[in-house]
Design a protein around this motif. Structure first.
Motif, PDB file in Angstrom:
ATOM      1  N   ALA A 119      90.398  35.044   3.455  1.00  0.00           N
ATOM      2  CA  ALA A 119      91.198  36.591   2.973  1.00  0.00           C
ATOM      3  C   ALA A 119      92.115  36.918   2.328  1.00  0.00           C
ATOM      4  O   ALA A 119      92.844  38.372   2.088  1.00  0.00           O
ATOM      5  N   ALA A 131      97.412  41.435   8.779  1.00  0.00           N
ATOM      6  CA  ALA A 131      97.880  40.230   9.376  1.00  0.00           C
ATOM      7  C   ALA A 131      96.593  38.848  10.110  1.00  0.00           C
ATOM      8  O   ALA A 131      97.140  38.214  10.070  1.00  0.00           O
ATOM      9  N   SER A 132      96.349  40.001   9.542  1.00  0.00           N
ATOM     10  CA  SER A 132      94.867  38.766  10.075  1.00  0.00           C
ATOM     11  C   SER A 132      94.381  37.574   8.394  1.00  0.00           C
ATOM     12  O   SER A 132      94.080  36.630   9.094  1.00  0.00           O
ATOM     13  N   ALA A 156      97.230  36.944   7.011  1.00  0.00           N
ATOM     14  CA  ALA A 156      98.814  35.842   8.058  1.00  0.00           C
ATOM     15  C   ALA A 156      97.852  34.897   8.191  1.00  0.00           C
ATOM     16  O   ALA A 156      97.846  33.331   8.077  1.00  0.00           O
ATOM     17  N   ARG A 157      97.114  35.183   9.927  1.00  0.00           N
ATOM     18  CA  ARG A 157      96.310  34.200  10.391  1.00  0.00           C
ATOM     19  C   ARG A 157      95.577  33.405   9.267  1.00  0.00           C
ATOM     20  O   ARG A 157      95.812  31.617   9.757  1.00  0.00           O
ATOM     21  N   ALA A 158      95.123  33.570   9.064  1.00  0.00           N
ATOM     22  CA  ALA A 158      94.040  32.816   7.792  1.00  0.00           C
ATOM     23  C   ALA A 158      95.327  31.688   6.345  1.00  0.00           C
ATOM     24  O   ALA A 158      94.553  30.557   7.034  1.00  0.00           O
ATOM     25  N   ASP A 185      98.111  30.823   7.450  1.00  0.00           N
ATOM     26  CA  ASP A 185      98.508  29.489   9.054  1.00  0.00           C
ATOM     27  C   ASP A 185      97.093  28.479   8.935  1.00  0.00           C
ATOM     28  O   ASP A 185      97.239  27.417   8.573  1.00  0.00           O
ATOM     29  N   VAL A 186      96.020  29.387   9.202  1.00  0.00           N
ATOM     30  CA  VAL A 186      95.084  28.116   9.030  1.00  0.00           C
ATOM     31  C   VAL A 186      94.684  27.004   7.991  1.00  0.00           C
ATOM     32  O   VAL A 186      94.718  25.977   8.183  1.00  0.00           O
ATOM     33  N   ASN A 224      97.842  25.317   8.493  1.00  0.00           N
ATOM     34  CA  ASN A 224      97.828  23.954   9.370  1.00  0.00           C
ATOM     35  C   ASN A 224      95.930  22.447   8.765  1.00  0.00           C
ATOM     36  O   ASN A 224      96.395  21.489   8.769  1.00  0.00           O
ATOM     37  N   ARG A 245     102.363  28.417   4.217  1.00  0.00           N
ATOM     38  CA  ARG A 245     103.356  28.584   5.438  1.00  0.00           C
ATOM     39  C   ARG A 245     104.374  30.072   4.772  1.00  0.00           C
ATOM     40  O   ARG A 245     104.637  30.663   5.255  1.00  0.00           O
ATOM     41  N   ALA A 249     102.285  32.874   4.124  1.00  0.00           N
ATOM     42  CA  ALA A 249     101.893  33.315   6.304  1.00  0.00           C
ATOM     43  C   ALA A 249     102.790  34.130   6.342  1.00  0.00           C
ATOM     44  O   ALA A 249     102.374  35.070   6.716  1.00  0.00           O
ATOM     45  N   ARG A 292     102.973  38.188   6.536  1.00  0.00           N
ATOM     46  CA  ARG A 292     103.432  39.174   7.968  1.00  0.00           C
ATOM     47  C   ARG A 292     104.161  39.994   7.665  1.00  0.00           C
ATOM     48  O   ARG A 292     104.203  40.494   8.844  1.00  0.00           O
TER      49      ARG A 292
END
Length: 100
Positions: free
Chosen positions: A21, A45-46, A48-50, A52-53, A56, A70, A73, A77
């Protein structure tokens, strides 16, 4: 993300996601410097997805760390949305060639 090596494998996995990321964000900044806002938005955006991962992944380990990822992310975004908007406005502001 459990593995026979336990938390070491989990930490290495998290670091790999984090490092990827960060590389995406560095690439996004260089794309912005080059004026390629659409490609930068995709990189952001990629990343940001990382985030999020990672949020989680860390949810079971540390509440403060989850909140941090969070926020990261969400910020990424929002940054991607702004980069896309800038790309769209730059694309629409280009002078058009007149038909002869």
């Amino acid at each position: 993300m459990s593995h026979p090596l336990g938390s070491l494998a989990d930490n290495l996995t998290a670091y790999a996601i984090y490092a990827t990321a960060q590389a995406e964000m560095r690439h996004a900044y260089s794309l912005i410097d080059a004026g390629d806002f659409a490609a930068a938005a995709a990189e952001i955006a990629s990343a940001a997805r990382a985030a999020d991962v990672l949020a989680n992944f860390s949810a079971s380990a540390a509440v403060a760390r989850t909140a941090h990822w969070r926020r990261v992310a969400t910020a990424r975004r929002q940054f991607a949305v702004r980069a896309r908007a800038h790309a769209d406005s730059a694309h629409n502001d280009r002078p058009r060639l007149a038909a002869a």
